[in-house]
Design a protein around this motif. Structure first.
Motif, PDB file in Angstrom:
ATOM      1  N   ALA A   1      48.149  61.427 -39.122  1.00  0.00           N
ATOM      2  CA  ALA A   1      49.255  61.165 -40.413  1.00  0.00           C
ATOM      3  C   ALA A   1      49.993  62.790 -40.368  1.00  0.00           C
ATOM      4  CB  ALA A   1      49.443  60.597 -41.527  1.00  0.00           C
ATOM      5  N   ILE A   2      48.685  64.019 -40.621  1.00  0.00           N
ATOM      6  CA  ILE A   2      49.153  65.264 -40.391  1.00  0.00           C
ATOM      7  C   ILE A   2      49.494  65.815 -39.075  1.00  0.00           C
ATOM      8  CG2 ILE A   2      48.552  67.337 -40.326  1.00  0.00           C
ATOM      9  CD1 ILE A   2      46.063  65.863 -42.802  1.00  0.00           C
ATOM     10  N   LYS A   3      48.963  65.072 -38.258  1.00  0.00           N
ATOM     11  CA  LYS A   3      49.010  65.783 -36.554  1.00  0.00           C
ATOM     12  C   LYS A   3      50.423  65.314 -36.138  1.00  0.00           C
ATOM     13  CE  LYS A   3      45.539  65.910 -32.322  1.00  0.00           C
ATOM     14  NZ  LYS A   3      46.995  66.379 -31.908  1.00  0.00           N
ATOM     15  N   VAL A   4      50.923  63.887 -36.631  1.00  0.00           N
ATOM     16  CA  VAL A   4      52.222  63.929 -35.863  1.00  0.00           C
ATOM     17  C   VAL A   4      53.803  64.311 -37.126  1.00  0.00           C
ATOM     18  CG1 VAL A   4      53.397  61.628 -36.564  1.00  0.00           C
ATOM     19  CG2 VAL A   4      51.669  61.559 -35.710  1.00  0.00           C
TER      20      VAL A   4
ATOM     21  N   SER B   1      42.764  59.426 -52.621  1.00  0.00           N
ATOM     22  CA  SER B   1      43.589  60.208 -53.184  1.00  0.00           C
ATOM     23  C   SER B   1      43.967  61.468 -53.536  1.00  0.00           C
ATOM     24  CB  SER B   1      44.621  59.676 -53.766  1.00  0.00           C
ATOM     25  OG  SER B   1      44.477  59.666 -55.107  1.00  0.00           O
ATOM     26  N   LYS B   2      43.058  61.913 -54.276  1.00  0.00           N
ATOM     27  CA  LYS B   2      42.079  63.032 -54.310  1.00  0.00           C
ATOM     28  C   LYS B   2      42.438  63.891 -52.945  1.00  0.00           C
ATOM     29  CE  LYS B   2      39.521  61.807 -58.195  1.00  0.00           C
ATOM     30  NZ  LYS B   2      39.120  62.316 -59.414  1.00  0.00           N
TER      31      LYS B   2
ATOM     32  N   LEU C   1      45.846  67.401 -47.133  1.00  0.00           N
ATOM     33  CA  LEU C   1      47.611  67.105 -46.802  1.00  0.00           C
ATOM     34  C   LEU C   1      48.090  68.403 -47.602  1.00  0.00           C
ATOM     35  CD1 LEU C   1      48.880  64.299 -48.405  1.00  0.00           C
ATOM     36  CD2 LEU C   1      48.988  64.580 -46.473  1.00  0.00           C
ATOM     37  N   ASP C   2      47.791  69.578 -48.290  1.00  0.00           N
ATOM     38  CA  ASP C   2      48.113  70.333 -49.267  1.00  0.00           C
ATOM     39  C   ASP C   2      48.052  71.583 -48.366  1.00  0.00           C
ATOM     40  OD1 ASP C   2      49.501  69.278 -51.324  1.00  0.00           O
ATOM     41  OD2 ASP C   2      47.850  69.957 -52.849  1.00  0.00           O
TER      42      ASP C   2
ATOM     43  N   ASP D   1      54.867  67.999 -50.289  1.00  0.00           N
ATOM     44  CA  ASP D   1      55.811  67.291 -50.519  1.00  0.00           C
ATOM     45  C   ASP D   1      55.963  65.965 -49.886  1.00  0.00           C
ATOM     46  OD1 ASP D   1      55.856  68.252 -47.804  1.00  0.00           O
ATOM     47  OD2 ASP D   1      58.111  67.673 -47.489  1.00  0.00           O
ATOM     48  N   CYS D   2      54.411  65.632 -49.290  1.00  0.00           N
ATOM     49  CA  CYS D   2      54.295  64.271 -48.804  1.00  0.00           C
ATOM     50  C   CYS D   2      53.576  63.595 -49.814  1.00  0.00           C
ATOM     51  CB  CYS D   2      53.309  64.553 -47.747  1.00  0.00           C
ATOM     52  SG  CYS D   2      52.734  62.746 -47.492  1.00  0.00           S
ATOM     53  N   LYS D   3      54.511  62.243 -50.254  1.00  0.00           N
ATOM     54  CA  LYS D   3      53.626  61.526 -51.478  1.00  0.00           C
ATOM     55  C   LYS D   3      52.558  60.978 -51.103  1.00  0.00           C
ATOM     56  CE  LYS D   3      57.348  63.051 -53.880  1.00  0.00           C
ATOM     57  NZ  LYS D   3      57.158  63.716 -55.127  1.00  0.00           N
ATOM     58  N   ILE D   4      51.340  60.034 -52.215  1.00  0.00           N
ATOM     59  CA  ILE D   4      50.669  59.780 -51.919  1.00  0.00           C
ATOM     60  C   ILE D   4      51.620  58.161 -52.312  1.00  0.00           C
ATOM     61  CG2 ILE D   4      48.396  59.454 -52.169  1.00  0.00           C
ATOM     62  CD1 ILE D   4      48.131  62.096 -51.742  1.00  0.00           C
ATOM     63  N   MET D   5      50.817  57.319 -52.126  1.00  0.00           N
ATOM     64  CA  MET D   5      51.618  55.913 -52.517  1.00  0.00           C
ATOM     65  C   MET D   5      50.145  55.079 -52.206  1.00  0.00           C
ATOM     66  SD  MET D   5      54.348  53.659 -50.815  1.00  0.00           S
ATOM     67  CE  MET D   5      54.933  51.882 -52.132  1.00  0.00           C
ATOM     68  N   ALA D   6      50.167  54.003 -53.536  1.00  0.00           N
ATOM     69  CA  ALA D   6      48.875  52.855 -53.736  1.00  0.00           C
ATOM     70  C   ALA D   6      49.213  52.166 -53.752  1.00  0.00           C
ATOM     71  CB  ALA D   6      47.210  54.101 -54.254  1.00  0.00           C
ATOM     72  N   SER D   7      48.428  50.871 -53.059  1.00  0.00           N
ATOM     73  CA  SER D   7      48.727  50.215 -53.380  1.00  0.00           C
ATOM     74  C   SER D   7      47.545  49.334 -53.010  1.00  0.00           C
ATOM     75  CB  SER D   7      49.593  49.135 -52.992  1.00  0.00           C
ATOM     76  OG  SER D   7      49.647  49.160 -51.503  1.00  0.00           O
ATOM     77  N   ASN D   8      47.437  47.888 -53.142  1.00  0.00           N
ATOM     78  CA  ASN D   8      45.742  47.617 -54.149  1.00  0.00           C
ATOM     79  C   ASN D   8      45.450  46.578 -54.948  1.00  0.00           C
ATOM     80  OD1 ASN D   8      43.452  45.196 -52.543  1.00  0.00           O
ATOM     81  ND2 ASN D   8      42.578  47.340 -52.401  1.00  0.00           N
ATOM     82  N   SER D   9      46.116  45.294 -55.560  1.00  0.00           N
ATOM     83  CA  SER D   9      45.450  44.957 -56.755  1.00  0.00           C
ATOM     84  C   SER D   9      45.536  45.464 -57.858  1.00  0.00           C
ATOM     85  CB  SER D   9      44.368  43.887 -56.706  1.00  0.00           C
ATOM     86  OG  SER D   9      44.283  42.692 -55.370  1.00  0.00           O
TER      87      SER D   9
END
Lengths: 480, 480
Positions: free
Chosen positions: A243-246, A272-273, A279-280, A286-294
C-alpha cells in the motif's frame, strides 16, 4: 418477495380467529386501546432508540384486503360471508400515537398507542410489532457501538448476514439513525440518501498477479478512493508495504493521497499500531486505518483501551443482527375498552411483577433539567391528568417509598399523533433529519445511562393516579 | 418495502467499485468461479439444513438494472458511460450449481458454485449470501428444535419478533421445511400452503366479563377449534377449570371435544403435569396440552426430561431469530479463474487454518452405506475427477494420517444445476415436497450427528488430488 399487497397477511392467524369471533359476538365495533412497549432493554443497556415508525406508517397505509386474501380466509374456515365482506371493505380508521423515530425510550413506556375498533386494533398487532421490534433493536445496538467508538467513525457492513432482504435495508437505516456515518448497502444510499462506501474484497487482489499490481491498478482507476485491503497475504509483511509503495510510486507523484488501509483479520490492536508506525515513518500521517472482522461494542471498547490505532470501524453481523441479543421483546397489550366514550382501563396480571401492564389510556412526559438540559425522568400519567409545571414528587412504582422531588424543569410530551381516524397526520422526516434528532436525543442522557455495562437506571415513573388505578385493578382481580 | 426492482441494489457498494475497476482494466469478460460455503455450524451442531435456493433463484432472475439504478451509480462517482451502459444492458448469463433446499450439509462444502464473468459473479455476492445465510440458519435451528421435541409437534410462532417482514415469512418457511408442523403466519399459509393455526390472545379473554364467558363464547363460535389459552389469570386456579367447565357445559353436550389448552407462562413442567391430571380426571384424555413462552431446543429437551405433559410446542423468537446463534457466517470466495477454457485454481490463505479455502472447481459427493442407508462421509473432488464406485480410502484433511476405508456404498452427487448460461433449469418443488425431502435427508444421519450437544463430527474429506493441489498452492504462496 413480500409485496405491499401482502402486508395485510403479515398477521398471526389468531388475530383473524379473534376478529371472526368478535364479529360473530357482534362486538366488532367496540372501541379499545392497545399499547406497544418493551419490558426490558436489550443487552441490559440503559436506554433504547425508538425506530420503525416510518415502516409502520407504510404498513398501516397499505393494510387493505384484496379478494385473494378473502378467498384464502374462506379456505381457512372463516365461512361467514358477512365477516369476509366486512374485511374486504374495511378501511382502517384507527387513531395512533407514537414516539418519533430516533427518540430515546425506556422499558414499560408506551411506544405506540392504538385506539380503534377491536377488529382493526387487533388485526394490525403482528405487523406493528414486526415493524417496530427489529428497527428499534438495531438502532439501540448501533447506538451502543457508536458510544463505544468514542468519536471514531462507524460504518455498517452487515448486509450479507442480515435476516433477509428488508432486514438488510432496515438495519442499515437504523444504524445510520443511531450514529453510524455510512453503510456498505447500495440500496440504503439510493433509497434514503445514506452515505455509502466500499472499495475491494480479497477476490479482487487474488485475481491480480500480485498484491502490488492489484493496489496499483486500483489506484490508477480510483485515485481518490484508494482504500486498500491489506490482509490478503500477510498484513505487515506485504499488505501495508505494498500500500505504501503504491502511494509512493503512483498516488503521491500524481497529486493523490493514500486514503486508508483496511485490516480485516488478525490481531487488530497489534496490527493497527504496527501499520500506523509504518505509515507514519513514510510520512503518510493522513492515511486512515480502518478495521473490520466481527466487531461489536465490547471488542471496539477493548481495542481502544489497548491503544489500537484505528480511525474507523466497519461493523457487520454483530450490528445488523444485534447478535449479542437478537430479539427486542416488544409486546402489544390491551389497556382499555371504551363504552359510550367512557374509558374502562384493563390490566394483564402475571406472577411476574414486571409483566403486569400499566392500565388505561396514558400520556408520556419527559422532564428536562433547565440548567443542564439533561433528561431527569419520564412520567406516565392517565390521559386526562395535567402535569404540574413547577414542582413534582415522583416515586419508583416498584418501590413507592423511594421518592424524588423535581423542580426547575421543562416538560415535553413524547407522543405525537400519527393517524387520526385512519388518516396519516405525520410526515416522516428525512433520514438525515432523524439522524440529527437522534444525536440530540442521546445528548440529553447522562453518560451514566449510556455506558455499556451496568448503566444507571433511568427513572420511568407513574403518576399517583395511575399507580392507584393499577393497584385497585390488581386488588379487584385477586378478589374475584 | 423492498421491491423486485430493488434486488440489483441488495449489493455492497464495493461490488460496484470492483466491477467498475475490472471494466476499466478491460478484464470484465474474464471467467471466474466462486463458492459459497460456511466455515462452521451454528450452535456447534453436527449438521445444517441447506435452504434459501428458491429465494436465490428469484433474486437472480430479477437481477436487472433500471435507469434509476444507473443514475444513482453515476451520482456515486462511477462516471464512465460505457460501464454504466454495460450494466444497464447486462443480462446475467452465469452458470450456477447448488444443493437443493432441505439438503443436509456441512461446513467447508460448496453449497452454491457460480461460474461466469467476473462482474456478474462478483455483483451477485451480497444478494446470494443474503438469500442463503438466513434461510439455512433458521432451517438448521428449527431442525434442532424438532429433534429435541422427539415426535411431539412443533409450531412456528415467531412472526412478531422476526427481523423484518420477509424474515417472518422466510423463517416460517424454513421452520416448516425443517419439520415444524405449522406456523401462525397467515402469509405462509397463503403463499406456500403451510398449515396455519391460532385461536386467541390474552386480550380476547380480558375483553370478556370473565374467563369462563370468554371460553364459552369462543366455543360456541368455533366449536371445532376449541383451544383455550388458560394463563390469563391463574392457570390451575381458573384457566384449566374454566376450560373443563366449558367442555362439560357446552362442547361435549353438543357433540364436540375440548381440543387443547395452551400454557403461555409459568412453570411449564409443573403446570402441564397438573393440568393433565385435571383433564384426565374429567375424562378429557384427548385434550392436548400446548405450551409456548420463549422455548428453544434446550428448554424443550429439559421439559421432556422432566416429564412435562406437553403434546405440542409453539416456538417463537428463539426459532425465527435463531437467538442462541443468530448469524450463519456463510462466505462467497473466489476459487478459480478460467482462461481459454483452462481453470486456474485460486486459494485464500489465512493464519487461521480453518479460513483457508478449498481451491478449484469442485464436485461434492455423499457416500451412503448400502446396508444401513446412512450417510458415511462427504467427499469433495475436483470437477474432472472420477470417484471410485467400489472402494475408496478417505482421510481427514486436517489430520491426513487419519484414514478410513469405504466400501459397499452408493454415491450421490449433491449439486444440481440451477442456471445454465443465465437460464434457470431448475424447478423449485412445493413446500410440502421440500419438507418430505428434508425429513428423508435427516433420516440418513446417525443420531450421534443430530444430537444437540457435542455431536459426532461428520466426515467431509477432500480427494487426494484436491488435497495435493491445496498444499501446492499454499507452498507456492509462502515461497513468493
Amino acid at each position: 418477495m413480500i409485496k405491499l399487497d401482502d402486508i395485510v397477511f403479515l398477521t398471526d392467524l389468531y388475530e383473524f380467529t379473534m376478529a371472526y369471533t368478535y364479529f360473530k359476538e357482534k362486538r366488532h365495533e367496540e372501541i379499545v386501546y392497545f399499547d406497544m412497549f418493551t419490558r426490558r432493554t436489550p443487552n441490559s443497556g440503559g436506554y433504547m432508540i425508538f425506530n420503525g415508525l416510518a415502516k409502520l406508517i407504510e404498513g398501516i397505509k397499505n393494510f387493505k384486503f384484496q379478494k385473494e386474501h378473502i378467498d384464502y380466509l374462506r379456505e381457512c374456515g372463516f365461512q361467514d360471508e358477512a365477516f369476509l365482506n366486512y374485511l374486504l371493505e374495511m378501511e382502517l380508521d384507527i387513531d395512533m400515537w407514537a414516539m418519533e423515530d430516533g427518540t430515546v425510550c425506556f422499558p414499560n413506556e408506551p411506544l405506540v398507542t392504538v385506539h380503534g375498533n377491536v377488529i382493526q386494533a387487533q388485526l394490525i398487532e403482528t405487523m406493528l410489532l414486526l415493524s417496530i421490534n427489529y428497527s428499534t433493536l438495531v438502532a439501540t445496538k448501533a447506538s451502543r457501538i457508536v458510544t463505544a467508538s468514542r468519536g471514531r467513525s462507524v460504518l455498517e457492513f452487515g448486509a450479507r448476514r442480515a435476516h433477509g432482504y428488508d432486514s438488510s435495508l432496515d438495519g442499515a437505516r437504523a444504524a445510520i439513525i443511531a450514529g453510524c456515518v455510512g453503510t456498505s448497502h447500495t440500496l440504503a444510499g439510493h433509497k434514503f440518501g445514506a452515505y455509502v462506501s466500499g472499495t475491494m474484497a480479497h477476490s479482487y487482489i487474488q485475481l491480480h498477479d500480485s498484491e502490488y499490481d492489484a493496489f496499483l491498478s486500483f489506484a490508477k482507476i480510483n485515485p481518490t478512493n484508494s482504500i486498500f485491503l491489506v490482509d490478503t497475504y500477510d498484513t505487515l509483511g506485504s499488505g501495508v508495504p505494498n500500500a505504501i509503495k503504491v502511494a509512493q510510486d503512483y498516488l503521491i507523484p500524481n497529486g493523490y493521497r493514500l486514503k486508508a488501509i483496511r485490516l480485516d483479520s488478525g490481531d487488530l490492536a497489534y496490527l493497527s499500531k504496527e501499520a500506523r508506525k509504518m505509515l507514519d515513518e513514510q510520512g503518510l500521517h493522513d492515511c486512515k486505518i480502518m478495521a473490520s472482522n466481527s466487531l461489536d461494542e465490547f471488542i471496539i471498547d477493548d481495542l481502544i483501551y489497548q491503544g489500537a490505532a484505528i480511525d474507523q470501524f466497519g461493523v457487520g453481523e454483530n450490528l445488523i443482527t444485534s447478535k449479542s441479543e437478537p430479539v427486542l421483546g416488544g409486546v402489544y397489550k390491551l389497556i382499555a375498552s371504551e363504552v359510550n366514550g367512557v374509558i374502562h382501563p384493563k390490566i394483564k396480571v402475571s406472577d411476574n411483577i414486571e409483566k403486569i401492564t400499566n392500565p388505561g389510556f396514558k400520556r408520556l412526559y419527559r422532564f428536562y433539567d433547565n440548567t443542564t438540559n439533561k433528561a431527569l425522568a419520564d412520567y406516565i400519567a392517565l390521559s386526562h391528568e395535567t402535569v404540574p409545571e413547577d414542582k413534582l414528587t415522583i416515586f419508583d412504582p416498584s418501590a413507592p417509598w423511594k421518592r424524588k422531588d423535581l423542580e426547575n424543569y421543562t416538560i415535553r410530551e413524547l407522543h405525537v399523533p400519527i393517524f387520526v381516524k385512519g388518516q396519516c397526520v405525520y410526515e416522516t422526516p428525512t433520514l438525515q433529519d432523524i439522524k440529527v434528532y437522534a444525536a440530540k436525543e442521546r445528548e440529553t442522557l447522562w453518560d451514566e445511562v449510556k455506558r455499556l455495562q451496568n448503566p444507571h437506571t433511568y427513572y420511568v415513573d407513574l403518576s399517583q393516579e395511575l399507580y392507584d388505578l393499577k393497584m385497585d385493578l390488581l386488588l379487584s382481580l385477586t378478589e374475584k
